[in-house]
Scaffold this motif. Structure first.
Motif, PDB file in Angstrom:
ATOM      1  N   HIS A 181       0.864  -1.177   0.000  1.00 12.01           N
ATOM      2  CA  HIS A 181       0.000   0.000   0.000  1.00 12.01           C
ATOM      3  C   HIS A 181       0.901   1.227   0.000  1.00 12.01           C
ATOM      4  O   HIS A 181       1.655   1.455   0.946  1.00 12.01           O
ATOM      5  N   VAL A 192      -0.008   9.785  -7.314  1.00 13.91           N
ATOM      6  CA  VAL A 192      -1.060   8.867  -6.853  1.00 13.91           C
ATOM      7  C   VAL A 192      -2.145   8.728  -7.914  1.00 13.91           C
ATOM      8  O   VAL A 192      -2.585   7.615  -8.239  1.00 13.91           O
ATOM      9  N   GLU A 193      -2.609   9.849  -8.474  1.00 13.31           N
ATOM     10  CA  GLU A 193      -3.683   9.792  -9.462  1.00 13.31           C
ATOM     11  C   GLU A 193      -3.211   9.141 -10.759  1.00 13.31           C
ATOM     12  O   GLU A 193      -3.951   8.379 -11.392  1.00 13.31           O
ATOM     13  N   SER A 195      -2.744   5.416 -10.156  1.00  7.16           N
ATOM     14  CA  SER A 195      -4.047   4.763  -9.960  1.00  7.16           C
ATOM     15  C   SER A 195      -4.834   4.676 -11.268  1.00  7.16           C
ATOM     16  O   SER A 195      -5.897   4.061 -11.311  1.00  7.16           O
ATOM     17  N   ARG A 237      -6.204   7.220 -12.923  1.00 13.40           N
ATOM     18  CA  ARG A 237      -7.270   8.207 -13.076  1.00 13.40           C
ATOM     19  C   ARG A 237      -6.821   9.431 -13.875  1.00 13.40           C
ATOM     20  O   ARG A 237      -7.658  10.144 -14.421  1.00 13.40           O
ATOM     21  N   ARG A 280       5.075   0.270 -12.401  1.00  6.91           N
ATOM     22  CA  ARG A 280       3.988  -0.699 -12.562  1.00  6.91           C
ATOM     23  C   ARG A 280       4.510  -2.128 -12.709  1.00  6.91           C
ATOM     24  O   ARG A 280       3.771  -3.090 -12.525  1.00  6.91           O
ATOM     25  N   THR A 339      -1.724  -0.809  -4.086  1.00  6.64           N
ATOM     26  CA  THR A 339      -2.754   0.230  -4.018  1.00  6.64           C
ATOM     27  C   THR A 339      -2.094   1.549  -3.663  1.00  6.64           C
ATOM     28  O   THR A 339      -1.003   1.582  -3.087  1.00  6.64           O
ATOM     29  N   TYR A 340      -2.784   2.647  -3.998  1.00  6.00           N
ATOM     30  CA  TYR A 340      -2.214   3.982  -3.804  1.00  6.00           C
ATOM     31  C   TYR A 340      -3.179   4.858  -3.010  1.00  6.00           C
ATOM     32  O   TYR A 340      -4.398   4.807  -3.212  1.00  6.00           O
ATOM     33  N   GLU A 341      -2.606   5.670  -2.134  1.00  5.11           N
ATOM     34  CA  GLU A 341      -3.404   6.585  -1.311  1.00  5.11           C
ATOM     35  C   GLU A 341      -2.682   7.925  -1.213  1.00  5.11           C
ATOM     36  O   GLU A 341      -1.484   7.979  -0.908  1.00  5.11           O
TER      37      GLU A 341
END
Length: 400
Positions: free
Chosen positions: A71, A80-81, A84, A86, A102, A111-113
């Protein structure tokens, strides 16, 4: 299956400038620090340094257990974006770094936060230690690091079993180069709260409506930049590139601000992040009209608007009081997310005046006492205790 937390950060003292990264791997169950990594990178951009920090953290986690789940926690919304999926990755220097990241672990095990900068102190301190070491012509060493102690990390300096962690025995908390302790308050002698978040406020370049001094807010025709406005944007881009301090670019979603931001960001080798809270006030039925035209058509509504910040323009626009609430909330989020960084906000007259008004603690009527030119620069620095310092207002020297 083991679970790790990777915290990573990168920084550039100038953009581009002397840069470094820091990364730490924690045990997800205990919070104990398992590995640290940091490196001076030479001259590069802030975003590249952040990606290099991510890579170092992932590779460090893989050395511990290639079958683990990871994580990632970072204060770089861009990384992060993008990681992820997005946001698109447009900058050519970051595409290969993201591709490599990747491939370290299977995508379904990472996972990214996004976290505020205040929660990423350990990695941030490692990055600064690496840059300090590079400035001395040295390599960063874990034996001299105080990053985990200064960050107050769980299990700092200890292995999971409670024994001193390798490279950490007997370390004492210390302050980094140039840091000092002070109990005085105010901008000239701030408390020991670290570097402020510096918000550089750029009003967009001219549009066809600007020379005519027409109301142009969020509810109008959303005009693009004129040729004069585009030239202004290029001039401010050169001025900011020469200063070399901007580390991120955010823009209002309106066309004129996004066009201005894209010109500047291209010169600075940065991406543009759209921030909804930076949009201009909605002037309702007054959109596209001059002040004189509004006075002739809606005299009572105009008088009420000039006398009361809670009054809305005709036709259900946005009051200055509502704009202030939105801008204040946006300011709080940005100051938390970008503590210690210099961020360019490409926005409009009312939001910029509101940022300045709030920093000064001035009354709402002060908005009518500020003049703000197209493509002008202002700047406000915010410290962790809420203190603010207005550094610049309505600077247009780059246009002359």
């Amino acid at each position: 299956m083991r679970e790790f937390i990777v915290e990573a950060d990168g920084g550039s003292r100038g953009n581009p400038g002397p840069a470094g990264y820091g990364a730490v791997v924690r045990d997800a169950a205990t919070g104990a620090t398992l590995l640290e990594a940091a490196e001076y990178l030479g001259v590069t951009t802030n975003n590249v340094a952040e990606y290099r920090g991510l890579l170092a953290g992932l590779h460090a986690a893989r050395t511990l257990d290639p079958a683990a789940e990871v994580h990632v926690r970072m204060d770089s919304r861009l990384v992060v974006e993008q990681m992820s999926g997005r946001w698109q990755i447009k900058h050519p220097a970051m595409k290969p770094l993201a591709l490599e990241a990747r491939g370290v672990f299977p995508p379904d095990r990472v996972t990214y936060e996004w976290i505020p900068r205040a929660e990423n102190k350990h990695a941030d301190r490692l990055a600064n230690e690496a840059m300090d070491a590079g400035a001395r012509g040295e390599r960063w060493s874990a034996e001299g690091s105080t990053a985990d102690l200064e960050a107050g990390a769980p299990g700092a300096g200890e292995a999971p079993g409670g024994e001193p962690r390798l490279g950490a025995p007997g370390r004492q908390q210390s302050r980094g180069p140039g840091e000092r302790r002070s109990t005085a308050r105010g901008w000239s002698a701030a408390p020991d709260l670290g570097a402020p978040a510096t918000l550089v406020l750029l009003r967009h370049g001219e549009t066809p409506l600007t020379p005519q001094k027409r109301f142009s807010g969020s509810g109008g025709t959303n005009p693009p930049l004129s040729e004069v406005g585009r030239e202004q944007a290029h001039r401010v881009a050169e001025a900011l590139a020469e200063r070399g301090t901007v580390q991120a670019v955010l823009a209002s979603p309106l066309t004129r601000t996004r066009e201005t931001a894209e010109i500047v960001a291209a010169r600075l080798n940065l991406d543009v992040v759209v921030e909804e809270g930076l949009r201009e006030t909605d002037f309702g039925a007054w959109e596209g009209l001059t002040f004189g035209e509004v006075r002739d058509r809606y005299p009572d509504d105009l008088n009420a608007w000039l006398a009361d910040p809670a009054a809305r323009p005709t036709g259900g626009g946005e009051s200055f009081a509502e704009t202030a609430v939105r801008v204040a909330a946006t300011k709080d989020e940005l100051v938390t997310a970008h503590a210690g960084r210099t961020v360019l906000l490409v926005t409009h007259v009312t939001p910029i005046k509101t940022f300045v008004r709030l920093a000064l603690g001035a009354p709402p009527e002060s908005l009518f006492r500020m003049e703000l030119s197209a493509a002008s620069l202002s700047a406000v620095a915010y410290y962790a205790d809420g203190n603010a310092s207005v550094r610049l207002f309505n600077d247009t020297s780059h246009l002359r």
